[in-house]
Write a protein that holds these residues in place. Structure first.
Motif, mmCIF file in Angstrom:
data_model
loop_
_atom_site.group_PDB
_atom_site.id
_atom_site.type_symbol
_atom_site.label_atom_id
_atom_site.label_comp_id
_atom_site.label_asym_id
_atom_site.label_seq_id
_atom_site.Cartn_x
_atom_site.Cartn_y
_atom_site.Cartn_z
ATOM 1 N N VAL A 35 -10.558 -3.680 -2.155
ATOM 2 C CA VAL A 35 -11.318 -2.497 -2.555
ATOM 3 C C VAL A 35 -10.489 -1.783 -3.604
ATOM 4 C CG1 VAL A 35 -12.125 -0.208 -1.861
ATOM 5 C CG2 VAL A 35 -12.631 -2.193 -0.432
ATOM 6 N N ILE A 36 -11.101 -1.543 -4.745
ATOM 7 C CA ILE A 36 -10.443 -0.818 -5.826
ATOM 8 C C ILE A 36 -10.970 0.606 -5.826
ATOM 9 C CG2 ILE A 36 -10.052 -0.686 -8.308
ATOM 10 C CD1 ILE A 36 -8.725 -3.061 -6.803
ATOM 11 N N ALA A 37 -10.073 1.554 -5.620
ATOM 12 C CA ALA A 37 -10.433 2.973 -5.561
ATOM 13 C C ALA A 37 -9.942 3.635 -6.842
ATOM 14 C CB ALA A 37 -9.801 3.632 -4.342
ATOM 15 N N ARG A 56 -14.672 -5.010 -4.003
ATOM 16 C CA ARG A 56 -15.635 -3.922 -3.995
ATOM 17 C C ARG A 56 -14.996 -2.710 -4.680
ATOM 18 N NH1 ARG A 56 -19.657 -3.688 -0.283
ATOM 19 N NH2 ARG A 56 -20.444 -2.114 -1.741
ATOM 20 N N PHE A 57 -15.837 -1.953 -5.372
ATOM 21 C CA PHE A 57 -15.345 -0.767 -6.066
ATOM 22 C C PHE A 57 -15.809 0.488 -5.346
ATOM 23 C CE2 PHE A 57 -16.232 2.696 -9.114
ATOM 24 C CZ PHE A 57 -14.923 2.983 -9.456
ATOM 25 N N ALA A 70 -13.572 7.287 2.298
ATOM 26 C CA ALA A 70 -14.692 6.405 1.962
ATOM 27 C C ALA A 70 -14.200 5.040 1.486
ATOM 28 C CB ALA A 70 -15.565 7.059 0.892
ATOM 29 N N ALA A 71 -13.113 5.019 0.732
ATOM 30 C CA ALA A 71 -12.558 3.743 0.274
ATOM 31 C C ALA A 71 -12.069 2.910 1.451
ATOM 32 C CB ALA A 71 -11.427 3.985 -0.720
ATOM 33 N N VAL A 76 -13.112 -1.637 5.507
ATOM 34 C CA VAL A 76 -13.377 -2.057 6.880
ATOM 35 C C VAL A 76 -14.785 -2.626 7.003
ATOM 36 C CG1 VAL A 76 -13.619 -1.246 9.258
ATOM 37 C CG2 VAL A 76 -11.709 -0.426 7.847
ATOM 38 N N ASP A 77 -15.763 -1.953 6.419
ATOM 39 C CA ASP A 77 -17.159 -2.391 6.526
ATOM 40 C C ASP A 77 -17.402 -3.695 5.766
ATOM 41 O OD1 ASP A 77 -17.628 -0.138 8.013
ATOM 42 O OD2 ASP A 77 -18.573 0.993 6.383
#
Length: 282
Positions: A35-37, A56-57, A70-71, A76-77
């Motif tokens: 995940v890229i935050a 995912r971004f 949220a990131a 996790v999701d």
């Protein structure tokens, strides 16, 4: 050797450009789900399309607890958990002198660099506990440890705080097999340097036209490359470092051993100005 992050889920803040992008590409190559935050949504969504199913971004202002949470929730999701939190995002912040510093400028810089560090550590803990272990990687700066400092006042103080936060967290979280380490970058021609002259984030992607002055900042006579930082982050994220925690790791070509002729704040600013002038002529 590939596959050093197989089965691992990682978050990289600021992962769409500069050092963060180098880490993003390397982590993907080594098998991680990411995940890229980042606040740069257009670049983030382009990365999501470039690495479908692997990345995912999450649009994220690192000063916002809701955005950090949220990131983590997205990791996790989407991928089932969290193994690595690499907090790379940052900027120069308010570069005022001590006598000119406003409380607003000071607070915003500390929020950007130090509160965000607290938030990324805080929200990584529970999903890592569920995994039974984890690696948190923070980003400080040679400005925090170099003799005489090499960055603006508020930035330097905040980055010194990052080292203290990381060492405290390493002590507190070791019982959960959560390791916390800090990368201490030296002089790299990336977007953060443009902050010294009010440049935009994209400017750092184009600063590589004049590397000679960067090469003269440290003992090793070469300019730093974002891949140097990515390699260090990969090591700290992987099982190769599973007995290492609480370490502030300089990746600086020896800048903090001996400051070269261009290593003063004025010399660093001169390097950025020289690169900017070349961009204008290009």
């Amino acid at each position: 050797m590939a596959g050093r992050l197989d089965g691992k889920v990682a978050i990289i803040t600021g992962g769409v450009s500069g050092m963060g992008l180098a880490a993003t590409e390397l982590f993907i190559k080594e098998g991680a789900k990411l995940v890229i935050a980042d606040i740069q949504a257009e670049k983030g969504l382009a990365l999501e399309q470039r690495f479908p199913g692997q990345l995912r971004f999450s649009r994220c202002d690192i000063r916002s607890e809701e955005d950090i949470a949220a990131a983590v929730a997205l990791a996790v999701d989407s991928f089932g958990g969290l193994d690595v939190m690499y907090h790379n995002a940052g900027a120069v912040g308010d570069n005022s002198s001590i006598e000119d510093m406003s409380t607003a400028g000071w607070d915003d810089t500390q929020n950007l660099l130090l509160r965000s560090t607290m938030l990324t550590i805080k929200h990584a803990i529970n999903p890592m506990k569920k995994r039974g272990k984890g690696s948190i990687i923070l980003t400080s700066s040679a400005a925090a440890v170099a003799l005489g400092g090499s960055g603006p006042f508020a930035y330097t103080v905040a980055k010194a705080g990052v080292i203290s936060a990381g060492r405290y967290a390493a002590f507190a979280l070791g019982q959960h097999s959560i390791r916390v380490n800090i990368i201490v970058p030296g002089a790299f021609p990336t977007s953060i340097w443009s902050g010294h002259i009010g440049g935009d984030a994209d400017m750092g992607d184009r600063l590589g036209l004049d590397l000679g002055r960067f090469a003269r900042m440290q003992v090793l006579p070469q300019a730093g490359d974002p891949r140097n930082i990515a390699d260090a982050a990969l090591f700290l994220a992987s099982e190769a470092s599973d007995f290492i925690t609480g370490v502030a790791l300089p990746v600086d070509g020896g800048l903090t051993l001996h400051r070269g002729p261009e290593a003063s704040a004025s010399g660093q600013l001169g390097a950025v100005n020289a690169a900017a002038e070349q961009l204008e002529r290009a």
